[in-house]
Write a protein that holds these residues in place. Structure first.
Motif, PDB file in Angstrom:
ATOM      1  N   ASP A 173      -3.736 -38.613  33.657  1.00 31.16           N
ATOM      2  CA  ASP A 173      -4.777 -37.858  34.360  1.00 31.16           C
ATOM      3  C   ASP A 173      -4.762 -36.376  34.024  1.00 31.16           C
ATOM      4  O   ASP A 173      -5.704 -35.658  34.373  1.00 31.16           O
ATOM      5  CB  ASP A 173      -4.596 -38.039  35.874  1.00 31.16           C
ATOM      6  CG  ASP A 173      -4.712 -39.499  36.264  1.00 31.16           C
ATOM      7  OD1 ASP A 173      -5.809 -40.060  36.083  1.00 31.16           O
ATOM      8  OD2 ASP A 173      -3.713 -40.089  36.710  1.00 31.16           O
ATOM      9  N   GLY A 174      -3.685 -35.914  33.390  1.00 30.72           N
ATOM     10  CA  GLY A 174      -3.643 -34.497  33.058  1.00 30.72           C
ATOM     11  C   GLY A 174      -2.389 -34.098  32.317  1.00 30.72           C
ATOM     12  O   GLY A 174      -1.506 -34.923  32.045  1.00 30.72           O
ATOM     13  N   VAL A 175      -2.342 -32.811  31.995  1.00 32.15           N
ATOM     14  CA  VAL A 175      -1.245 -32.228  31.222  1.00 32.15           C
ATOM     15  C   VAL A 175      -0.853 -30.909  31.878  1.00 32.15           C
ATOM     16  O   VAL A 175      -1.722 -30.170  32.373  1.00 32.15           O
ATOM     17  CB  VAL A 175      -1.703 -31.937  29.768  1.00 32.15           C
ATOM     18  CG1 VAL A 175      -0.629 -31.186  28.992  1.00 32.15           C
ATOM     19  CG2 VAL A 175      -2.068 -33.212  29.038  1.00 32.15           C
TER      20      VAL A 175
ATOM     21  N   ARG B  13      -6.906 -27.747  26.322  1.00 35.19           N
ATOM     22  CA  ARG B  13      -8.171 -28.058  27.000  1.00 35.19           C
ATOM     23  C   ARG B  13      -9.144 -28.737  26.038  1.00 35.19           C
ATOM     24  O   ARG B  13      -9.803 -29.721  26.390  1.00 35.19           O
ATOM     25  CB  ARG B  13      -8.778 -26.772  27.594  1.00 35.19           C
ATOM     26  CG  ARG B  13     -10.194 -26.921  28.120  1.00 35.19           C
ATOM     27  CD  ARG B  13     -10.354 -28.058  29.115  1.00 35.19           C
ATOM     28  NE  ARG B  13      -9.902 -27.737  30.467  1.00 35.19           N
ATOM     29  CZ  ARG B  13      -9.568 -28.669  31.361  1.00 35.19           C
ATOM     30  NH1 ARG B  13      -9.613 -29.966  31.079  1.00 35.19           N
ATOM     31  NH2 ARG B  13      -9.179 -28.322  32.572  1.00 35.19           N
ATOM     32  N   GLU B  14      -9.203 -28.247  24.808  1.00 39.69           N
ATOM     33  CA  GLU B  14     -10.104 -28.870  23.824  1.00 39.69           C
ATOM     34  C   GLU B  14      -9.723 -30.319  23.569  1.00 39.69           C
ATOM     35  O   GLU B  14     -10.571 -31.189  23.426  1.00 39.69           O
ATOM     36  CB  GLU B  14     -10.055 -28.093  22.499  1.00 39.69           C
ATOM     37  CG  GLU B  14     -10.861 -26.806  22.535  1.00 39.69           C
ATOM     38  CD  GLU B  14     -10.571 -25.918  21.333  1.00 39.69           C
ATOM     39  OE1 GLU B  14      -9.911 -26.387  20.383  1.00 39.69           O
ATOM     40  OE2 GLU B  14     -10.997 -24.744  21.366  1.00 39.69           O
TER      41      GLU B  14
ATOM     42  N   ILE C  45      -7.021 -33.107  34.000  1.00 44.87           N
ATOM     43  CA  ILE C  45      -6.459 -31.962  34.723  1.00 44.87           C
ATOM     44  C   ILE C  45      -5.567 -31.141  33.775  1.00 44.87           C
ATOM     45  O   ILE C  45      -4.737 -31.701  33.059  1.00 44.87           O
ATOM     46  CB  ILE C  45      -5.636 -32.439  35.934  1.00 44.87           C
ATOM     47  CG1 ILE C  45      -6.546 -33.138  36.959  1.00 44.87           C
ATOM     48  CG2 ILE C  45      -4.883 -31.272  36.584  1.00 44.87           C
ATOM     49  CD1 ILE C  45      -5.800 -33.852  38.080  1.00 44.87           C
ATOM     50  N   LEU C  46      -5.758 -29.831  33.797  1.00 49.89           N
ATOM     51  CA  LEU C  46      -4.907 -28.937  32.998  1.00 49.89           C
ATOM     52  C   LEU C  46      -4.194 -27.948  33.924  1.00 49.89           C
ATOM     53  O   LEU C  46      -4.833 -27.173  34.642  1.00 49.89           O
ATOM     54  CB  LEU C  46      -5.741 -28.169  31.970  1.00 49.89           C
ATOM     55  CG  LEU C  46      -4.974 -27.104  31.158  1.00 49.89           C
ATOM     56  CD1 LEU C  46      -3.814 -27.713  30.379  1.00 49.89           C
ATOM     57  CD2 LEU C  46      -5.914 -26.362  30.206  1.00 49.89           C
ATOM     58  N   GLY C  47      -2.871 -28.004  33.896  1.00 50.39           N
ATOM     59  CA  GLY C  47      -2.056 -27.042  34.643  1.00 50.39           C
ATOM     60  C   GLY C  47      -1.323 -26.144  33.668  1.00 50.39           C
ATOM     61  O   GLY C  47      -0.894 -26.591  32.607  1.00 50.39           O
TER      62      GLY C  47
ATOM     63  N   ALA D 145      -7.732 -23.642  32.718  1.00 51.06           N
ATOM     64  CA  ALA D 145      -6.781 -24.305  33.616  1.00 51.06           C
ATOM     65  C   ALA D 145      -7.471 -24.724  34.914  1.00 51.06           C
ATOM     66  O   ALA D 145      -8.375 -24.044  35.398  1.00 51.06           O
ATOM     67  CB  ALA D 145      -5.618 -23.361  33.942  1.00 51.06           C
ATOM     68  N   ASP D 146      -7.010 -25.861  35.481  1.00 48.35           N
ATOM     69  CA  ASP D 146      -7.488 -26.299  36.799  1.00 48.35           C
ATOM     70  C   ASP D 146      -6.593 -25.761  37.906  1.00 48.35           C
ATOM     71  O   ASP D 146      -7.014 -25.668  39.050  1.00 48.35           O
ATOM     72  CB  ASP D 146      -7.529 -27.825  36.866  1.00 48.35           C
ATOM     73  CG  ASP D 146      -8.580 -28.391  35.933  1.00 48.35           C
ATOM     74  OD1 ASP D 146      -9.751 -27.988  36.061  1.00 48.35           O
ATOM     75  OD2 ASP D 146      -8.225 -29.207  35.056  1.00 48.35           O
ATOM     76  N   TYR D 147      -5.341 -25.492  37.551  1.00 48.91           N
ATOM     77  CA  TYR D 147      -4.417 -24.874  38.509  1.00 48.91           C
ATOM     78  C   TYR D 147      -3.369 -24.118  37.722  1.00 48.91           C
ATOM     79  O   TYR D 147      -3.190 -24.357  36.515  1.00 48.91           O
ATOM     80  CB  TYR D 147      -3.762 -25.929  39.419  1.00 48.91           C
ATOM     81  CG  TYR D 147      -2.689 -26.764  38.743  1.00 48.91           C
ATOM     82  CD1 TYR D 147      -1.354 -26.354  38.707  1.00 48.91           C
ATOM     83  CD2 TYR D 147      -3.013 -27.964  38.111  1.00 48.91           C
ATOM     84  CE1 TYR D 147      -0.384 -27.107  38.071  1.00 48.91           C
ATOM     85  CE2 TYR D 147      -2.052 -28.724  37.472  1.00 48.91           C
ATOM     86  CZ  TYR D 147      -0.735 -28.290  37.453  1.00 48.91           C
ATOM     87  OH  TYR D 147       0.230 -29.030  36.810  1.00 48.91           O
ATOM     88  N   ILE D 148      -2.680 -23.207  38.400  1.00 43.46           N
ATOM     89  CA  ILE D 148      -1.513 -22.585  37.774  1.00 43.46           C
ATOM     90  C   ILE D 148      -0.278 -22.877  38.615  1.00 43.46           C
ATOM     91  O   ILE D 148      -0.350 -23.002  39.836  1.00 43.46           O
ATOM     92  CB  ILE D 148      -1.687 -21.055  37.556  1.00 43.46           C
ATOM     93  CG1 ILE D 148      -1.982 -20.316  38.860  1.00 43.46           C
ATOM     94  CG2 ILE D 148      -2.765 -20.783  36.515  1.00 43.46           C
ATOM     95  CD1 ILE D 148      -1.962 -18.786  38.717  1.00 43.46           C
TER      96      ILE D 148
END
Ligand code: 3NM
Length: 221
Positions: A91-93, A106-107, A113-115, A132-135
């Protein structure tokens, strides 16, 4: 699939459990199952250090833990390994400042989801720019779970980021326990990210539940 909204991301960050096979003497699947039973809202698979699994073994454990997360409806995030995340359709990295460039990640991952780990306002702004979706901000308190961790910054860094207009979802990391959760939420974090508070707990389920309660209570204040 569309990008996760900021509101949903903030809710998902509440109790963010991070673990790899190196973080517990017990089978990772057993610890994760108990943690999920206790109320973990997001999970990151992080194989790091000299004892970390690699190749097929790493992928097999990732798939096993991913299956478990799916049964609980909890998103499964992969630390650093973009190729693995894509191969298993995670679901994300999550990437740190020394890992692959966030913009390139992101590309590669599209709407997953990108953290991104960020330690100051500059890195936070760059992470936002990169998509980023969150930090993740830390270490807030001293930690023994990361060999190359920076110096602990205290919850003041969270307050500082918010005061500087950083509105992206933030998860605090490093030495967090149920006892100091309120301080980091009040300082501006949307959730807490932990390894040892759950993975090293005698009862991971109770430990996760205590963190969930502490976050909920801090948000009610
Ligand atoms: N990243 P514990 S601190 C994985 O500061 C990680 O970016 C950190 O483990 C950072 O909850 C950390 O056991 C380890 O302190 C967190």
């Amino acid at each position: 699939m569309a990008r996760i909204t900021s509101e949903e991301m903030k809710e998902r960050l509440a109790v963010y459990f991070i673990m790899g096979s190196q973080n517990s003497e017990r089978p990772a699947e057993d610890v994760l199952k108990e943690a999920l039973d206790g109320g973990v809202t997001l999970f990151q698979f992080r194989e790091k250090g000299s004892a970390a699994l690699e190749g097929e073994e790493k992928e097999a454990l990732a798939r096993q833990l991913q299956r478990l997360c799916r049964t609980y409806g909890v998103p499964f995030i992969v630390n650093d390994d973009v190729e693995l995340a894509i191969a298993i359709d995670a679901d994300g990295v999550h990437v740190g400042q020394d890992d692959e460039d966030a913009r390139r990640v992101r590309e590669k991952i599209g709407d997953k989801i990108l953290g991104v780990s960020a330690h100051n306002v500059e890195e936070a702004r760059a992470a936002i720019e990169a998509g980023a979706d969150y930090i993740g901000v830390g270490p807030i308190y001293p930690t023994r779970s990361k060999d190359d961790a920076n110096e602990a910054q205290g919850p003041g860094i969270l307050r500082h980021l918010r005061e500087q207009g950083i509105t992206i979802p933030i998860v605090a990391i490093g030495g967090i326990t149920a006892d100091n959760t309120r301080a980091v939420i009040e300082a501006g974090a949307d959730g807490v990210s932990v390894i040892s508070a759950i993975a090293s707990a005698p009862e991971p389920k109770a430990a996760a539940a205590a963190l969930a309660t502490a976050v909920r209570e801090a948000n009610l204040r």
